[in-house]
Design a protein around this motif. Structure first.
Motif, short mmCIF file in Angstrom:
data_model
loop_
_atom_site.label_atom_id
_atom_site.label_comp_id
_atom_site.label_asym_id
_atom_site.label_seq_id
_atom_site.Cartn_x
_atom_site.Cartn_y
_atom_site.Cartn_z
N SER A 121 24.04 -26.54 71.01
CA SER A 121 23.16 -27.32 71.84
C SER A 121 21.58 -26.91 71.26
CB SER A 121 23.11 -27.38 73.33
OG SER A 121 24.51 -27.63 73.72
N VAL A 122 21.07 -25.63 71.51
CA VAL A 122 19.88 -25.61 71.02
C VAL A 122 19.49 -26.05 69.74
CG1 VAL A 122 18.18 -23.64 70.78
CG2 VAL A 122 19.73 -23.40 72.70
N GLY A 125 19.37 -29.76 69.55
CA GLY A 125 18.35 -30.36 70.40
C GLY A 125 16.84 -30.13 69.55
N VAL A 126 16.74 -29.01 69.27
CA VAL A 126 15.47 -28.52 68.37
C VAL A 126 15.36 -29.43 66.98
CG1 VAL A 126 14.34 -26.82 66.83
CG2 VAL A 126 15.22 -26.37 69.02
N LEU A 166 18.71 -30.61 75.13
CA LEU A 166 18.07 -29.43 75.41
C LEU A 166 17.92 -29.08 76.94
CD1 LEU A 166 15.12 -28.86 73.05
CD2 LEU A 166 17.17 -27.46 72.87
#
Length: 207
Positions: A121-122, A125-126, A166
Motif C-alpha cells: 500500500s505504501v 500510494g507514494v 496511504l
C-alpha cells in the motif's frame, strides 16, 4: 532541439506543435513515438487492463496482486520514458522522474512479492501521489500544452488515489485488490481521455 550538422539524416516532416523539421536520429524517432496519441493510448491500456483483472479476480492472493502491480509499474514506466521524448527538452525532467519512480517501484514489487499488505500500500500510494504531483506541475508549467485541463484532471485523480491508498491501508488482500483495481480502472479511463484529447489537438493543428 539542436540540429546536428554535416551528417544529419533526412528530414521526416515537421513537428505540428513546434514547426521544426523532424529527423531520423534516435531522439527524434523516440520523440515522434512518445508524442503520438496511439502511444498514449497504449500506456492507458497498460493501466486499465491490470485494473480490470484485479476487479474480476478479487480473491487473488497478495503475491499475485504484487506481481500484477509490479508488471503494471514496469510497463507504464517504459511507456512514460519514451513519452518524455515527445516533450521539449526543458520540460522533460518531471516526466523522467515519473518514469524512474514507476520502474523502481515495479522492481520493488517484483523483487519481493511476499511483502506485507502495508508495504505494498505504501509503495502504491507514494507512486501515485508523487507522479500525480509531477504531472500536475507539468500541466501548469507547460503553457502551450493542448488540453491542459484534461491532463490536470488526470493528475488530480492520481493525487487523490495516492492519498486514499496511504490514508486507508487495507487489512486484507481482497480489500487491497478491489481498491487498487478500482483506481487503476479510473486512472486508465482518464488516460484514455487524455490520449483522445491529444489526437484531436494534433488533427486540429495539422488540418
Amino acid at each position: 532541439m539542436t540540429e546536428s550538422q554535416g551528417t544529419a539524416g533526412p528530414s521526416s516532416g515537421t513537428d505540428p506543435f513546434t514547426g521544426r523539421p523532424l529527423r531520423d536520429d534516435p531522439e527524434d524517432v523516440l520523440g515522434r513515438l512518445g508524442g503520438s496519441w496511439t502511444w498514449m493510448l497504449g500506456s492507458a491500456l497498460a493501466t486499465l487492463v491490470p485494473g480490470i483483472l484485479l476487479l474480476v479476480w478479487p480473491d487473488a492472493t497478495l503475491q499475485v496482486v504484487a506481481v500484477l502491480f509490479g508488471l503494471y509499474l514496469l510497463v507504464t514506466g517504459a511507456f512514460r520514458f519514451v513519452a518524455v521524448f515527445g516533450q521539449e527538452r526543458g520540460e522533460r525532467v518531471p516526466g523522467l522522474l515519473i518514469s524512474v519512480l514507476f520502474v523502481l517501484a515495479g522492481v520493488l514489487c517484483m523483487r519481493n512479492p511476499l511483502q506485507t499488505i502495508a508495504a505494498l500500500s505504501v509503495i502504491v500510494g507514494v507512486v501515485w501521489l508523487v507522479s500525480g504531483l509531477l504531472t500536475a506541475y507539468t500541466a501548469v508549467a507547460a503553457k502551450d500544452l493542448p488540453h491542459r485541463g484534461v491532463l490536470f484532471a488526470a493528475a488530480l485523480l492520481g493525487i487523490v488515489a495516492g492519498i486514499v491508498v496511504l490514508a486507508l491501508p487495507s487489512e486484507s488482500a481482497v480489500a487491497l485488490t478491489r481498491l487498487l483495481g478500482l483506481w487503476l480502472v479510473l486512472l486508465g479511463l482518464m488516460e484514455i481521455a487524455v490520449a483522445f484529447a491529444w489526437r484531436s489537438a494534433v488533427r486540429r493543428i495539422t488540418a
